[in-house]
Design an enzyme around this catalytic site. Structure first.
Site, PDB file in Angstrom:
ATOM      1  N   ALA A   9       0.836  -1.214   0.000  1.00 56.41           N
ATOM      2  CA  ALA A   9       0.000   0.000   0.000  1.00 56.41           C
ATOM      3  C   ALA A   9       0.863   1.252   0.000  1.00 56.41           C
ATOM      4  O   ALA A   9       0.511   2.267   0.577  1.00 56.41           O
ATOM      5  CB  ALA A   9      -0.915  -0.011   1.215  1.00 56.41           C
ATOM      6  N   ARG A  20      -3.694   9.449  -8.902  1.00 57.36           N
ATOM      7  CA  ARG A  20      -4.916   9.665  -9.680  1.00 57.36           C
ATOM      8  C   ARG A  20      -6.149   9.956  -8.828  1.00 57.36           C
ATOM      9  O   ARG A  20      -7.178  10.376  -9.333  1.00 57.36           O
ATOM     10  CB  ARG A  20      -5.158   8.436 -10.583  1.00 57.36           C
ATOM     11  CG  ARG A  20      -4.245   8.416 -11.792  1.00 57.36           C
ATOM     12  CD  ARG A  20      -4.320   7.092 -12.520  1.00 57.36           C
ATOM     13  NE  ARG A  20      -3.649   6.025 -11.766  1.00 57.36           N
ATOM     14  CZ  ARG A  20      -3.668   4.744 -12.112  1.00 57.36           C
ATOM     15  NH1 ARG A  20      -4.347   4.349 -13.175  1.00 57.36           N
ATOM     16  NH2 ARG A  20      -3.031   3.848 -11.387  1.00 57.36           N
ATOM     17  N   GLN A  72       8.358   1.683   2.688  1.00 51.91           N
ATOM     18  CA  GLN A  72       9.102   1.695   1.422  1.00 51.91           C
ATOM     19  C   GLN A  72       9.350   3.177   1.106  1.00 51.91           C
ATOM     20  O   GLN A  72       8.425   3.902   0.753  1.00 51.91           O
ATOM     21  CB  GLN A  72       8.257   1.037   0.311  1.00 51.91           C
ATOM     22  CG  GLN A  72       8.967   0.974  -1.025  1.00 51.91           C
ATOM     23  CD  GLN A  72       8.027   0.642  -2.177  1.00 51.91           C
ATOM     24  OE1 GLN A  72       6.815   0.855  -2.078  1.00 51.91           O
ATOM     25  NE2 GLN A  72       8.580   0.160  -3.269  1.00 51.91           N
ATOM     26  N   GLY A  97       8.367   0.225  -7.360  1.00 55.81           N
ATOM     27  CA  GLY A  97       7.637  -0.901  -7.942  1.00 55.81           C
ATOM     28  C   GLY A  97       7.230  -1.934  -6.903  1.00 55.81           C
ATOM     29  O   GLY A  97       7.705  -1.930  -5.768  1.00 55.81           O
ATOM     30  N   THR A  98       6.330  -2.849  -7.331  1.00 58.97           N
ATOM     31  CA  THR A  98       5.756  -3.821  -6.404  1.00 58.97           C
ATOM     32  C   THR A  98       6.793  -4.830  -5.892  1.00 58.97           C
ATOM     33  O   THR A  98       6.705  -5.285  -4.757  1.00 58.97           O
ATOM     34  CB  THR A  98       4.574  -4.571  -7.059  1.00 58.97           C
ATOM     35  OG1 THR A  98       4.979  -5.009  -8.371  1.00 58.97           O
ATOM     36  CG2 THR A  98       3.359  -3.680  -7.215  1.00 58.97           C
ATOM     37  N   TYR A 107      -2.732  -6.621  -2.727  1.00 63.06           N
ATOM     38  CA  TYR A 107      -2.559  -5.205  -3.031  1.00 63.06           C
ATOM     39  C   TYR A 107      -3.596  -4.393  -2.248  1.00 63.06           C
ATOM     40  O   TYR A 107      -4.785  -4.729  -2.236  1.00 63.06           O
ATOM     41  CB  TYR A 107      -2.709  -4.959  -4.537  1.00 63.06           C
ATOM     42  CG  TYR A 107      -1.535  -5.496  -5.354  1.00 63.06           C
ATOM     43  CD1 TYR A 107      -0.366  -5.936  -4.737  1.00 63.06           C
ATOM     44  CD2 TYR A 107      -1.593  -5.544  -6.745  1.00 63.06           C
ATOM     45  CE1 TYR A 107       0.703  -6.419  -5.470  1.00 63.06           C
ATOM     46  CE2 TYR A 107      -0.517  -6.019  -7.491  1.00 63.06           C
ATOM     47  CZ  TYR A 107       0.625  -6.461  -6.845  1.00 63.06           C
ATOM     48  OH  TYR A 107       1.685  -6.938  -7.582  1.00 63.06           O
ATOM     49  N   ASN A 128      -8.126   3.166  -8.370  1.00 66.02           N
ATOM     50  CA  ASN A 128      -7.039   4.089  -8.718  1.00 66.02           C
ATOM     51  C   ASN A 128      -7.527   5.523  -8.830  1.00 66.02           C
ATOM     52  O   ASN A 128      -6.744   6.454  -8.802  1.00 66.02           O
ATOM     53  CB  ASN A 128      -6.381   3.665 -10.037  1.00 66.02           C
ATOM     54  CG  ASN A 128      -5.759   2.275  -9.932  1.00 66.02           C
ATOM     55  OD1 ASN A 128      -4.918   2.031  -9.070  1.00 66.02           O
ATOM     56  ND2 ASN A 128      -6.196   1.360 -10.776  1.00 66.02           N
ATOM     57  N   TYR A 180     -27.369  26.345  28.230  1.00 65.42           N
ATOM     58  CA  TYR A 180     -26.051  26.959  28.017  1.00 65.42           C
ATOM     59  C   TYR A 180     -26.078  28.406  28.480  1.00 65.42           C
ATOM     60  O   TYR A 180     -26.954  29.184  28.086  1.00 65.42           O
ATOM     61  CB  TYR A 180     -25.736  26.869  26.515  1.00 65.42           C
ATOM     62  CG  TYR A 180     -24.357  27.333  26.117  1.00 65.42           C
ATOM     63  CD1 TYR A 180     -23.226  26.882  26.783  1.00 65.42           C
ATOM     64  CD2 TYR A 180     -24.191  28.207  25.046  1.00 65.42           C
ATOM     65  CE1 TYR A 180     -21.965  27.300  26.401  1.00 65.42           C
ATOM     66  CE2 TYR A 180     -22.933  28.627  24.651  1.00 65.42           C
ATOM     67  CZ  TYR A 180     -21.807  28.175  25.336  1.00 65.42           C
ATOM     68  OH  TYR A 180     -20.564  28.587  24.963  1.00 65.42           O
ATOM     69  N   ARG A 209     -44.782  33.808  34.525  1.00 65.28           N
ATOM     70  CA  ARG A 209     -45.000  34.684  33.381  1.00 65.28           C
ATOM     71  C   ARG A 209     -45.797  35.880  33.895  1.00 65.28           C
ATOM     72  O   ARG A 209     -46.406  35.814  34.964  1.00 65.28           O
ATOM     73  CB  ARG A 209     -45.772  33.963  32.278  1.00 65.28           C
ATOM     74  CG  ARG A 209     -47.127  33.501  32.723  1.00 65.28           C
ATOM     75  CD  ARG A 209     -47.940  32.858  31.609  1.00 65.28           C
ATOM     76  NE  ARG A 209     -49.272  32.572  32.066  1.00 65.28           N
ATOM     77  CZ  ARG A 209     -49.890  31.406  31.907  1.00 65.28           C
ATOM     78  NH1 ARG A 209     -49.291  30.389  31.314  1.00 65.28           N
ATOM     79  NH2 ARG A 209     -51.121  31.256  32.335  1.00 65.28           N
TER      80      ARG A 209
HETATM   81  C1  UD1 Z   1      -0.379  -4.647 -10.685  1.00 64.60           C
HETATM   82  C2  UD1 Z   1       0.351  -5.839 -11.308  1.00 64.60           C
HETATM   83  C3  UD1 Z   1      -0.449  -6.361 -12.498  1.00 64.60           C
HETATM   84  C4  UD1 Z   1      -1.841  -6.752 -12.027  1.00 64.60           C
HETATM   85  C5  UD1 Z   1      -2.516  -5.576 -11.323  1.00 64.60           C
HETATM   86  C6  UD1 Z   1      -3.807  -6.016 -10.682  1.00 64.60           C
HETATM   87  C7  UD1 Z   1       2.752  -5.487 -10.967  1.00 64.60           C
HETATM   88  C8  UD1 Z   1       4.036  -5.076 -11.594  1.00 64.60           C
HETATM   89  N1  UD1 Z   1       1.676  -5.466 -11.738  1.00 64.60           N
HETATM   90  O1  UD1 Z   1      -0.411  -3.594 -11.621  1.00 64.60           O
HETATM   91  O2  UD1 Z   1       0.196  -7.497 -13.066  1.00 64.60           O
HETATM   92  O3  UD1 Z   1      -2.610  -7.188 -13.124  1.00 64.60           O
HETATM   93  O4  UD1 Z   1      -1.691  -5.043 -10.275  1.00 64.60           O
HETATM   94  O5  UD1 Z   1      -4.501  -4.896 -10.203  1.00 64.60           O
HETATM   95  O6  UD1 Z   1       2.747  -5.823  -9.799  1.00 64.60           O
HETATM   96  N2  UD1 Z   1       2.831  -0.453  -4.609  1.00 64.60           N
HETATM   97  C9  UD1 Z   1       3.760  -0.268  -3.618  1.00 64.60           C
HETATM   98  N3  UD1 Z   1       4.975   0.214  -3.951  1.00 64.60           N
HETATM   99  C10 UD1 Z   1       5.333   0.525  -5.215  1.00 64.60           C
HETATM  100  C11 UD1 Z   1       4.375   0.343  -6.238  1.00 64.60           C
HETATM  101  C12 UD1 Z   1       3.126  -0.152  -5.901  1.00 64.60           C
HETATM  102  O7  UD1 Z   1       3.479  -0.543  -2.446  1.00 64.60           O
HETATM  103  O8  UD1 Z   1       6.477   0.960  -5.439  1.00 64.60           O
HETATM  104  C13 UD1 Z   1       1.495  -0.947  -4.257  1.00 64.60           C
HETATM  105  C14 UD1 Z   1       0.382   0.021  -4.581  1.00 64.60           C
HETATM  106  O9  UD1 Z   1       0.105   0.846  -3.465  1.00 64.60           O
HETATM  107  C15 UD1 Z   1      -0.786  -0.881  -4.943  1.00 64.60           C
HETATM  108  C16 UD1 Z   1      -0.131  -2.164  -5.419  1.00 64.60           C
HETATM  109  O10 UD1 Z   1       1.209  -2.115  -5.004  1.00 64.60           O
HETATM  110  O11 UD1 Z   1      -1.571  -1.170  -3.808  1.00 64.60           O
HETATM  111  C17 UD1 Z   1      -0.217  -2.320  -6.933  1.00 64.60           C
HETATM  112  O12 UD1 Z   1       0.488  -1.269  -7.560  1.00 64.60           O
HETATM  113  P1  UD1 Z   1      -0.042  -0.571  -8.873  1.00 64.60           P
HETATM  114  O13 UD1 Z   1       0.956   0.417  -9.302  1.00 64.60           O
HETATM  115  O14 UD1 Z   1      -1.431  -0.137  -8.692  1.00 64.60           O
HETATM  116  O15 UD1 Z   1       0.053  -1.831  -9.903  1.00 64.60           O
HETATM  117  P2  UD1 Z   1      -0.807  -2.045 -11.213  1.00 64.60           P
HETATM  118  O16 UD1 Z   1      -0.285  -1.198 -12.297  1.00 64.60           O
HETATM  119  O17 UD1 Z   1      -2.234  -1.930 -10.856  1.00 64.60           O
HETATM  120 CA    CA Z   2      -3.637  -0.867  -9.030  1.00 64.30          CA
END
Ligand code: UD1
Ligand code: CA
Length: 465
Positions: free
Chosen positions: A10, A16, A74, A79-80, A101, A227, A386, A439
């Site tokens: 998260a 967005r 983080q 990235g994830t 997620y 999003n 009051y 009164r």
């Molecule tokens: C991601 C998946 C995609 C999947 C989709 C489903 C990856 C690379 N891709 O894409 O395959 O189909 O979800 O909804 O994982 N987050 C972090 N740190 C970061 C980036 C993201 O904690 O650096 C968290 C976000 O807060 C979010 C989740 O990871 O809760 C997913 O990230 P997001 O950027 O929304 O991935 P998608 O592009 O939706």
């Molecule tokens: Ca997402």
């Protein structure tokens, strides 16, 4: 039931949403998006929950300060895959763990549990939750060979052939703890977004001869991620329908369900009828056989059986059985109404106790009061609580009768069985079984009007008439 650790990602910025509030704290059916994910994980058997947070860490931690949730930060959103790396030491000690997620509140405990179970049964090293959808735009595509998942291709990196695949990555996984972090350390960021993708571990695990399988989701509805505000509204309406459908299945009548809002922690008894335009919020509990006519908004309130609420607002109150409210009442926090109390039209009540059978039928303000049983409060009575600095209490004992348009200036007590004459301003205690009149005495000036009219006739003519 499975027994596992859950890591919820998260840390994304949620740009967005265009909001000062962290994305995962926006509410759906009364609870933050992240709470839905945490609850689903816990319900599925997660014994430890780790949330990876980013720039909004403080606000999110504050929200869950009293809950058994661990946080990992983080610092930069790379990235994830990079996000999950941050949880390495937090998941130590577990054999396998689930990744979810944080922006996907529709995920159910059932699906998470089934996925974890499937992972164990299959003796898999990694399990990816997938779904077949009509429009896979934006999602990672599943590249399969039989039951094995070979790779996941992000939408932005997919070629035309891969683009056509309609099985997508749901964003929920189960991993063997002993293997995943060494695989993650091999993930690069050579892709269109320059991010370390969690999804790239699938290919790396395959190269190492490990087993990656797909667990296909039965209901793709669970995939709805949030999003932006449109998706927030979309998820709200899907979840709302599920909640209300659930209560209808339990024997609650909704005359026009599409016009009502019911938060996910609300409870409603059978044979209660909900008219259009009713909003039930927070931890509201409604008994059996009640009737609620909209527009009404009831929040964090407990309502007994057989109550009737009409076009009113009630916040943090307790109503026993057979209470009637409205139309157009405003019950502010801290009111406790005993059985068969009636609060009528245009009455405001605040922080007051009202005893059994007492009636406040019209146009009154009752604040910081303790009312006994079977009292009648006349139209337009004001509890003057009051003094500009402090709030004071008014006590009205059993069977008292307060005449219309009286002021009861607190602190003051009206003792049992006594009467207050209409139009009185009461500032002193009224003894038991007595009548208080406070009164100006009425004076009748006989013939006054005729004299006045005669005098005016001799006056100046206006407009020459
Ligand atoms: C991601 C998946 C995609 C999947 C989709 C489903 C990856 C690379 N891709 O894409 O395959 O189909 O979800 O909804 O994982 N987050 C972090 N740190 C970061 C980036 C993201 O904690 O650096 C968290 C976000 O807060 C979010 C989740 O990871 O809760 C997913 O990230 P997001 O950027 O929304 O991935 P998608 O592009 O939706
Ligand atoms: Ca997402």
């Amino acid at each position: 039931m499975e027994d596992f650790t859950a890591v919820i990602l998260a840390a994304g910025e949620g740009v967005r949403m265009k909001s000062d509030l962290p994305k995962v704290l926006h509410k759906v059916c009364g609870l933050p998006i992240l709470t839905h994910v945490i609850n689903a994980a816990r319900c599925a058997g997660a014994n430890k929950i780790i949330v990876v947070v980013g720039k909004d860490a403080e606000k999110i931690k504050e929200t869950y300060a009293n809950e058994d949730v661990e946080f990992v930060v983080q610092k930069e959103q790379k990235g994830t895959g990079h996000a999950l790396m941050q949880a390495q030491s937090a998941v130590k000690g577990s054999t396998h763990f689930v990744v979810l997620y944080g922006d996907m509140p529709m995920v159910t405990a059932e699906s998470i549990g089934k996925m974890a179970c499937f992972h164990r049964e299959q003796n898999a090293n990694a399990t990816v939750m997938t779904a077949k959808v009509a429009d896979p735009t934006g999602y990672g595509r599943i590249i399969r060979e039989g039951s094995r998942v070979l790779d996941i291709r992000e939408h932005k990196d997919a070629n035309r052939q891969e683009m056509a695949i309609n099985e997508i990555n749901a964003g929920f996984y189960c991993f063997d703890t002993s293997l995943i972090f060494s695989a993650l350390s091999k993930v690069g960021n050579n892709n269109r977004q320059g991010e370390y993708y969690l999804t790239d571990v699938v290919k790396i695990l395959n190269q190492e001869g490990k087993k990656v399988v797909a667990f296909e989701l039965e209901n793709p509805e669970e995939l709805h991620g949030i999003n932006n505000r449109r998706q927030l509204a979309e998820v709200q309406s899907i979840m709302q329908k599920k909640i209300i459908d659930g209560w209808m299945d339990e024997g609650v009548t909704f005359i026009n369900p599409g016009t009502c809002m019911v938060d996910c922690e609300v409870k409603i008894g059978r044979d209660t009828t909900i008219y259009p335009g009713v909003i039930l919020e927070g931890k509201t509990r409604i008994g059996e056989g009640c009737t609620i006519i909209g527009p009404s908004r009831i929040k964090d309130t407990v309502i007994g059986d057989c109550c009737e609420i009409s076009m009113s607002q009630i916040d943090e109150c307790i109503l026993e059985e057979g209470v009637k409210i409205g139309p157009y009442s405003n019950l502010r926090p801290g009111c406790k109404l005993s059985s068969k109390v009636k609060v009528g039209d245009f009455v405001e009540l605040k922080n007051s106790k009202v005893g059994e059978g007492t009636k406040i039928p019209h146009l009154s303000y009752v604040g910081d009061a303790v009312l006994g049983k079977h009292i009648n409060i006349g139209a337009g009575v004001i509890f003057v609580n009051y003094d500009g600095y402090k709030k004071h209490q008014t006590v009205v004992q059993d069977n008292a009768f307060i005449g219309c348009n009286s002021n009861l200036v607190a602190p003051v007590t009206i003792k049992a069985g006594s009467y207050v004459a209409a139009g009185s301003t009461i500032t002193k205690e009224v003894p038991e079984d007595s009548l208080a009149i406070a009164r100006a005495r009425q004076e009748n000036k006989i013939g006054w009007a005729a004299t006045r009219n005669n005098n005016l006739k001799g006056g100046v003519e206006v407009d020459g008439k």
